[in-house]
Scaffold this motif. Structure first.
Motif, PDB file in Angstrom:
ATOM      1  N   GLU B 211       0.205  -5.738   2.116  1.00 33.69           N
ATOM      2  CA  GLU B 211      -1.103  -5.397   2.898  1.00 33.69           C
ATOM      3  C   GLU B 211      -0.937  -4.143   3.348  1.00 33.69           C
ATOM      4  O   GLU B 211      -0.255  -4.072   4.326  1.00 33.69           O
ATOM      5  CB  GLU B 211      -2.210  -5.786   2.737  1.00 33.69           C
ATOM      6  CG  GLU B 211      -3.639  -5.529   3.550  1.00 33.69           C
ATOM      7  CD  GLU B 211      -4.536  -5.414   2.290  1.00 33.69           C
ATOM      8  OE1 GLU B 211      -4.305  -4.374   1.622  1.00 33.69           O
ATOM      9  OE2 GLU B 211      -5.533  -6.289   2.342  1.00 33.69           O
ATOM     10  N   SER B 212      -0.973  -3.226   3.622  1.00 28.64           N
ATOM     11  CA  SER B 212      -0.522  -1.991   4.515  1.00 28.64           C
ATOM     12  C   SER B 212      -1.720  -0.627   4.769  1.00 28.64           C
ATOM     13  O   SER B 212      -2.465   0.079   3.782  1.00 28.64           O
ATOM     14  CB  SER B 212       1.074  -2.014   4.291  1.00 28.64           C
ATOM     15  OG  SER B 212       0.951  -0.107   5.173  1.00 28.64           O
ATOM     16  N   GLN B 213      -1.926  -0.559   6.012  1.00 32.11           N
ATOM     17  CA  GLN B 213      -2.534   0.573   6.387  1.00 32.11           C
ATOM     18  C   GLN B 213      -2.291   1.754   5.718  1.00 32.11           C
ATOM     19  O   GLN B 213      -2.924   2.573   5.553  1.00 32.11           O
ATOM     20  CB  GLN B 213      -3.081   0.779   8.391  1.00 32.11           C
ATOM     21  CG  GLN B 213      -3.834  -0.364   8.168  1.00 32.11           C
ATOM     22  CD  GLN B 213      -5.552  -0.211   8.030  1.00 32.11           C
ATOM     23  OE1 GLN B 213      -5.494   0.739   6.960  1.00 32.11           O
ATOM     24  NE2 GLN B 213      -5.205  -1.122   6.961  1.00 32.11           N
ATOM     25  N   ASP B 214      -0.910   2.096   5.505  1.00 29.59           N
ATOM     26  CA  ASP B 214      -0.088   2.879   5.227  1.00 29.59           C
ATOM     27  C   ASP B 214      -0.964   3.544   4.358  1.00 29.59           C
ATOM     28  O   ASP B 214      -0.455   4.380   3.605  1.00 29.59           O
ATOM     29  CB  ASP B 214       1.521   2.655   5.438  1.00 29.59           C
ATOM     30  CG  ASP B 214       2.405   2.829   7.177  1.00 29.59           C
ATOM     31  OD1 ASP B 214       1.959   3.228   7.629  1.00 29.59           O
ATOM     32  OD2 ASP B 214       2.729   1.533   6.851  1.00 29.59           O
ATOM     33  N   VAL B 215      -0.715   2.034   3.379  1.00 29.34           N
ATOM     34  CA  VAL B 215      -1.007   2.815   1.859  1.00 29.34           C
ATOM     35  C   VAL B 215      -1.992   3.593   0.924  1.00 29.34           C
ATOM     36  O   VAL B 215      -2.298   4.791   1.156  1.00 29.34           O
ATOM     37  CB  VAL B 215      -0.471   1.297   0.887  1.00 29.34           C
ATOM     38  CG1 VAL B 215      -1.454   1.464  -0.383  1.00 29.34           C
ATOM     39  CG2 VAL B 215       0.541   0.457   0.819  1.00 29.34           C
ATOM     40  N   PRO B 224       2.143   9.708  -1.548  1.00 29.94           N
ATOM     41  CA  PRO B 224       2.467   8.347  -2.436  1.00 29.94           C
ATOM     42  C   PRO B 224       2.757   8.161  -1.116  1.00 29.94           C
ATOM     43  O   PRO B 224       3.741   8.919  -1.079  1.00 29.94           O
ATOM     44  CB  PRO B 224       3.342   8.805  -3.531  1.00 29.94           C
ATOM     45  CG  PRO B 224       2.634   9.890  -3.987  1.00 29.94           C
ATOM     46  CD  PRO B 224       2.173  10.966  -2.827  1.00 29.94           C
ATOM     47  N   VAL B 225       2.858   6.693  -0.918  1.00 31.23           N
ATOM     48  CA  VAL B 225       3.427   5.836   0.426  1.00 31.23           C
ATOM     49  C   VAL B 225       5.275   6.416   0.530  1.00 31.23           C
ATOM     50  O   VAL B 225       5.356   6.488   1.713  1.00 31.23           O
ATOM     51  CB  VAL B 225       3.097   4.657   0.608  1.00 31.23           C
ATOM     52  CG1 VAL B 225       3.358   3.722  -0.318  1.00 31.23           C
ATOM     53  CG2 VAL B 225       3.310   4.183   2.279  1.00 31.23           C
ATOM     54  N   THR B 226       5.163   6.554  -0.953  1.00 33.58           N
ATOM     55  CA  THR B 226       6.692   6.445  -0.714  1.00 33.58           C
ATOM     56  C   THR B 226       7.075   8.392   0.355  1.00 33.58           C
ATOM     57  O   THR B 226       8.772   7.917   0.111  1.00 33.58           O
ATOM     58  CB  THR B 226       7.293   6.572  -2.158  1.00 33.58           C
ATOM     59  OG1 THR B 226       6.155   6.893  -3.167  1.00 33.58           O
ATOM     60  CG2 THR B 226       7.745   4.537  -2.140  1.00 33.58           C
ATOM     61  N   ILE B 227       6.475   8.996   0.287  1.00 34.15           N
ATOM     62  CA  ILE B 227       6.416  10.174   0.386  1.00 34.15           C
ATOM     63  C   ILE B 227       6.102   9.891   1.918  1.00 34.15           C
ATOM     64  O   ILE B 227       6.751  10.655   2.776  1.00 34.15           O
ATOM     65  CB  ILE B 227       6.044  11.245  -0.221  1.00 34.15           C
ATOM     66  CG1 ILE B 227       7.007  11.415  -1.693  1.00 34.15           C
ATOM     67  CG2 ILE B 227       6.281  12.658   0.832  1.00 34.15           C
ATOM     68  CD1 ILE B 227       5.957  11.676  -2.859  1.00 34.15           C
ATOM     69  N   SER B 228       5.401  10.103   2.294  1.00 35.34           N
ATOM     70  CA  SER B 228       4.603  10.580   2.998  1.00 35.34           C
ATOM     71  C   SER B 228       4.880   9.393   4.369  1.00 35.34           C
ATOM     72  O   SER B 228       5.674   9.830   5.995  1.00 35.34           O
ATOM     73  CB  SER B 228       3.160   9.994   3.177  1.00 35.34           C
ATOM     74  OG  SER B 228       2.613   9.206   2.785  1.00 35.34           O
ATOM     75  N   SER B 229       4.780   8.543   4.110  1.00 34.19           N
ATOM     76  CA  SER B 229       5.132   7.651   5.220  1.00 34.19           C
ATOM     77  C   SER B 229       6.917   6.686   4.692  1.00 34.19           C
ATOM     78  O   SER B 229       6.943   5.203   4.393  1.00 34.19           O
ATOM     79  CB  SER B 229       4.672   6.244   6.430  1.00 34.19           C
ATOM     80  OG  SER B 229       3.751   5.697   5.109  1.00 34.19           O
ATOM     81  N   VAL B 230       8.170   7.668   4.344  1.00 28.45           N
ATOM     82  CA  VAL B 230       9.281   6.557   3.735  1.00 28.45           C
ATOM     83  C   VAL B 230       9.679   5.609   4.676  1.00 28.45           C
ATOM     84  O   VAL B 230      10.068   4.280   3.999  1.00 28.45           O
ATOM     85  CB  VAL B 230      10.446   7.513   3.965  1.00 28.45           C
ATOM     86  CG1 VAL B 230      11.353   7.019   3.084  1.00 28.45           C
ATOM     87  CG2 VAL B 230       9.690   8.786   3.509  1.00 28.45           C
ATOM     88  N   GLU B 231       9.387   5.351   5.803  1.00 32.90           N
ATOM     89  CA  GLU B 231       9.890   4.060   6.541  1.00 32.90           C
ATOM     90  C   GLU B 231       9.084   2.880   6.322  1.00 32.90           C
ATOM     91  O   GLU B 231       9.546   1.738   7.350  1.00 32.90           O
ATOM     92  CB  GLU B 231      10.332   4.268   7.990  1.00 32.90           C
ATOM     93  CG  GLU B 231      11.219   5.029   8.304  1.00 32.90           C
ATOM     94  CD  GLU B 231      12.827   4.713   7.447  1.00 32.90           C
ATOM     95  OE1 GLU B 231      13.404   3.291   8.280  1.00 32.90           O
ATOM     96  OE2 GLU B 231      13.494   5.207   6.416  1.00 32.90           O
ATOM     97  N   SER B 232       7.749   2.778   6.126  1.00 34.64           N
ATOM     98  CA  SER B 232       7.014   1.455   5.798  1.00 34.64           C
ATOM     99  C   SER B 232       7.834   0.239   5.487  1.00 34.64           C
ATOM    100  O   SER B 232       8.513   0.611   4.209  1.00 34.64           O
ATOM    101  CB  SER B 232       5.416   2.426   5.929  1.00 34.64           C
ATOM    102  OG  SER B 232       5.478   2.687   4.114  1.00 34.64           O
ATOM    103  N   ARG B 236       9.331   1.038   1.202  1.00 34.34           N
ATOM    104  CA  ARG B 236      11.270   0.223   1.226  1.00 34.34           C
ATOM    105  C   ARG B 236       9.791  -0.903   0.106  1.00 34.34           C
ATOM    106  O   ARG B 236      11.309  -1.397  -1.061  1.00 34.34           O
ATOM    107  CB  ARG B 236      11.030  -0.570   2.642  1.00 34.34           C
ATOM    108  CG  ARG B 236      11.654   0.306   3.559  1.00 34.34           C
ATOM    109  CD  ARG B 236      12.301  -0.742   4.484  1.00 34.34           C
ATOM    110  NE  ARG B 236      11.133  -1.219   5.725  1.00 34.34           N
ATOM    111  CZ  ARG B 236      10.787  -2.067   6.631  1.00 34.34           C
ATOM    112  NH1 ARG B 236      11.684  -3.119   5.711  1.00 34.34           N
ATOM    113  NH2 ARG B 236      10.007  -2.087   6.716  1.00 34.34           N
ATOM    114  N   ALA B 237       9.257  -1.536   0.147  1.00 37.76           N
ATOM    115  CA  ALA B 237       9.396  -2.478  -0.480  1.00 37.76           C
ATOM    116  C   ALA B 237       8.902  -1.410  -2.120  1.00 37.76           C
ATOM    117  O   ALA B 237       9.264  -2.112  -3.512  1.00 37.76           O
ATOM    118  CB  ALA B 237       7.536  -3.466  -0.827  1.00 37.76           C
TER     119      ALA B 237
END
Lengths: 225, 271
Positions: B211-215, B224-232, B236-237
């Motif tokens: 569960e993450s605010q980044d998502v 998509p979270v894998t583009i906008s915050s790659v390091e979150s 990573r999951a």
């Protein structure tokens, strides 16, 4: 002196007009199944024809010449002359006897079909929403029965995983059927219509290996340990 | 060899669309060609999550009905050039989808892409069954809570009976993606344990997304979270899950929000 009623089975022959043609047809049939009528009681159903008492007497003599012995008449309004068989009423038909039933030409009975084993083995888990119905015998589930799934068996139900859904054993009246599972978390268990919901199963059993069976009119659930 | 994957769950709001976008982007970032299809006709969202909502001209229904050619409806992502979107129609409903039409579109996409991710609508009705119909594999998205798990179980049953592969007597590969996993709540016993979810559903685990605010932020940004915050942690999951989809054996862990610290939970895979 005592009189008693007794019922017997008789063959019913139904002549059709013209009688001459019907007799020819009967002759053909007798030729292919000789001796079929010997010693068998026969009733003549005359509802399809209108014959006078004389014509009936003539027909009966034609039949007796063919070894068909008429023991009674039915379905006729004609004045029956004394000496003719009596008129019968209230006959009930039994499952029709096929004309092809001929002791001499009958082929030997087909070998009885091999009986399939009365059990069903499910090697994958029964998923929510699935219904498995096997009225012929036992059901064995290697995995789990999920919450919202239902397994119905004519015999017993064996679950090697967790039973979380519904298990209905002994459907169709088998009171000896049982339910076995390695973990009971069932929504409902039932044997021959007697059931217990999850709430009615002792909470201390939850998650343990258990069986359910019928004791009189009470569905018992107890641990297997 | 193209892989057609349906992202499905039964229950709504568990993260199908978010996961489709994040996994699609993660796969495409490795240079493979990917198309994500929105099957939620009438309630489309994938275009928003992908940030392509202002570029939609034609959609899946137009292609299914043969009004336009497939390339006219495909939208190329502006950030990852091997990533494409086939949007759903918002004005139509699921009855506009036909089995033949969907089969034709999937067959055509198979010639162009390495990965086809079908974002299934919630429910078990026409839209959901058509989304899974031609899939080679399925990603079952589940939250660690009882209603989501039971709905996923129902969907797994449908995957094993209603898909083309199942009807041919073959098995469809199923992967479990647990989303919205909250380590703190799980510790307090407010959520189903991962082990329990795996035990109930008994399909292999593809990944655990915290569960993450980044998502949430990513969805609202249209990226998509894998583009906008790659390091979150969530990104990573998803990246790890994408690698597992490609067949790599990566140790299962729950990435936490503490930067650079992997909270190893357990290293085993489900049966």
């Amino acid at each position: 002196m005592r009189f008693r009623g007794r019922s017997y089975m008789a063959f019913v022959l139904t002549p059709e007009l013209p009688i001459a043609d019907w007799l020819i047809e009967l002759d053909e049939w007798i030729r292919s199944s000789a001796g079929y009528f010997v010693g068998r009681p026969v009733v003549l159903d005359l509802s399809g024809v209108t014959l006078s008492s004389d014509r009936i007497a003539h027909l009966i003599s034609e039949l007796s010449a063919r070894d068909v012995r008429v023991m009674g008449l039915e379905g006729t309004q004609a004045e029956i002359a004394p000496g003719l068989p009596p008129v019968l009423r209230g006959g009930r038909s039994v499952s029709s006897i096929e004309a092809t039933e001929n002791p001499r030409t009958k082929s030997p009975p087909a070998p009885a079909p091999r009986k399939e084993p009365a059990s069903l083995l499910l090697s994958s888990p029964v998923r929510s929403g699935q219904t498995i119905s096997f009225p012929d015998g036992d059901v064995t589930v290697l995995g789990s029965i999920a919450s919202g799934a239902e397994v119905m068996a004519g015999g017993s139900i064996h679950v090697y995983g967790a039973l979380r859904g519904r298990a209905l054993a002994g459907a169709g009246g088998n009171r000896q059927a049982r339910i076995f599972c390695s973990r009971i978390e069932a929504e409902l268990v039932s044997v021959d219509g007697y059931y217990r919901t999850a709430e009615e199963v002792d909470a201390s059993l939850r998650g343990r290996p258990a069986q359910a069976w019928l004791n009189g009119d009470t569905l018992m659930v107890a641990t297997l340990e | 060899m193209t892989k057609v994957i349906v992202v499905t769950s039964g229950k709504g709001g568990v993260g199908k669309t978010t996961s489709t976008a994040a996994l699609g982007a993660a796969l495409a970032q490795s240079g493979q060609s990917v198309v994500v299809i929105d099957f939620d006709v009438g309630l489309r969202n994938l275009d928003l999550v992908m940030g392509a909502e202002r570029r939609v001209v034609y959609d899946l229904i137009n292609v299914v009905q043969g009004t336009v050619k497939l390339p006219q409806a495909l939208i190329r992502d502006k950030r990852v050039e091997t990533l494409f979107l086939l949007p759903a129609s918002q004005t139509r409903d699921k009855d506009a989808l036909t089995d033949d039409g969907v089969a034709r579109v999937i067959a055509e996409l198979r010639e162009k892409f390495a990965w086809i991710l079908c974002d299934s609508p919630a429910g078990i009705e026409r839209g959901a069954t058509l989304a899974m119909r031609h899939a080679d594999a399925a990603i079952v998205v589940t939250n660690p809570e009882v209603s989501s798990v039971r709905d996923s179980d129902r969907i797994i049953g449908l995957l094993d009976s209603k898909t083309e592969k199942a009807e041919k007597g073959e098995r469809i590969d199923k992967h479990l993606l647990i989303t919205r996993y909250d380590a703190a709540r799980a510790e307090r016993g407010e959520m189903l344990k991962i082990e329990d979810v795996l035990e109930i559903l008994s399909i292999p685990l593809l990944g655990i997304i915290p569960e993450s605010q980044d998502v949430l932020r990513a969805s609202n940004l249209g990226s998509p979270v894998t583009i906008s915050s790659v390091e979150s942690a969530a990104a990573r999951a998803y990246q790890a899950a994408a690698l597992r989809l490609c067949g790599q054996d990566i140790e299962m862990s729950i990435p936490t929000d503490k930067k650079g610290l992997f909270n190893r939970l357990f290293g085993r895979r489900a049966a």
